[in-house]
Design a protein around this motif. Structure first.
Motif, short mmCIF file in Angstrom:
data_model
loop_
_atom_site.label_atom_id
_atom_site.label_comp_id
_atom_site.label_asym_id
_atom_site.label_seq_id
_atom_site.Cartn_x
_atom_site.Cartn_y
_atom_site.Cartn_z
N ARG A 91 -11.03 2.05 -0.64
CA ARG A 91 -10.50 3.40 -0.52
C ARG A 91 -8.99 3.42 -0.39
N THR A 92 -8.37 2.26 -0.36
CA THR A 92 -6.93 2.16 -0.15
C THR A 92 -6.21 1.97 -1.48
N SER A 93 -5.15 2.75 -1.68
CA SER A 93 -4.32 2.59 -2.87
C SER A 93 -3.42 1.37 -2.71
N THR A 94 -3.22 0.65 -3.78
CA THR A 94 -2.33 -0.50 -3.77
C THR A 94 -1.36 -0.37 -4.93
N ARG A 130 -6.46 0.18 -6.77
CA ARG A 130 -7.18 0.55 -5.55
C ARG A 130 -7.90 -0.68 -5.01
N ASN A 131 -7.92 -0.76 -3.69
CA ASN A 131 -8.68 -1.78 -2.99
C ASN A 131 -9.64 -1.05 -2.06
N PRO A 175 0.82 -1.22 0.00
CA PRO A 175 0.00 0.00 0.00
C PRO A 175 0.85 1.26 0.00
#
Length: 247
Positions: A49-52, A46-47, A21
């Protein structure tokens, strides 16, 4: 740009060797692989609201890529640094909790400073400190000065900086810590040997041993272009002769 397009056109099927992340950590991993002859592609996603961030390499390079990442200790957990001071476990922290958070933040900042030095792969700083502010622990401040131990993992046989420099850097970040009370341990990171490396030929990147095949391919291409050019010139000559004959 041409280099990248030709490279990834020849790579074939790719394989993911890292998920993180943390964009900066993924970029560090990609740079480490590139420096040691393993071309890598960084893909953002993106997963929720989290960027991956995903790191992909050619399937044939995946085993070496994983060996390199393991040797460099990547991916690493995100360091607390000064941000740890803003993340309390309760609305009102006890003196012990507050000092522990400060020690974690200071250690994280010193680790990042050490890792910014060229040749340092990873740094770990462990701080011990008195707990005198809490009456349950008594007056330890007079009997137990702060101490620290530092582990520096580096490339090459010789450390990129002296132990004295590490001691001064750590001691300067901790109030009351003497440089003599900082233990420093160096460990060399051994880079796995390349079983199947890459080499450059002009704007192209190709596997070792593939130079001859590419040279032959380029020679054939140039021969075809030359033949087409000669055919074009001869056609124009014939056309001029035909016009003169008609005239």
């Amino acid at each position: 740009m041409i280099r990248c397009l030709v490279l990834w056109a020849l790579l074939g099927c790719g394989e993911t060797v890292l998920h993180s992340p943390n964009e900066s950590e993924a970029n560090r991993a990609a740079a480490a692989l590139e420096r040691h002859g393993v071309p890598a592609e960084l893909i953002a996603g993106r997963n929720g609201r989290t960027s991956t961030f995903e790191l992909r390499v050619d399937a044939a390079d995946a085993p070496r890529a994983r060996e390199l990442l393991a040797a460099f200790g990547m991916p690493r957990a995100q360091r607390a640094g000064a941000a740890a001071l803003a993340a309390g476990s309760s609305l009102v922290s006890s003196p012990v909790e507050e000092r522990a958070r400060i020690a974690t933040a200071v250690a994280g900042d010193v680790e990042q400073s050490l890792e910014a030095i060229d040749g340092v792969i990873e740094a770990r700083v462990h701080l011990t400190f008195p707990l005198a502010e809490d009456s349950a622990f008594g007056s330890e401040v007079a009997t137990r000065p702060p101490r620290a131990s530092t582990l520096v993992r580096h490339l090459g046989d010789a450390p990129p900086l002296a132990a004295d420099d590490v001691q001064r850097l750590v001691a300067g970040a901790v109030d009351g810590l003497a440089a003599a009370d900082v233990e420093v341990v160096f460990r060399t990171v051994r880079v796995p040997p390349a079983a199947d490396g890459w080499e450059s030929l002009g704007p192209f990147v190709l596997r070792s041993g593939g130079r001859a095949a590419l040279v032959v391919l380029l020679a054939v291409g140039l021969a075809i272009i030359a033949s087409l050019a000669a055919l074009l010139v001869w056609s124009r000559v014939l056309l001029r002769r035909a016009r003169r004959h008609d005239g």
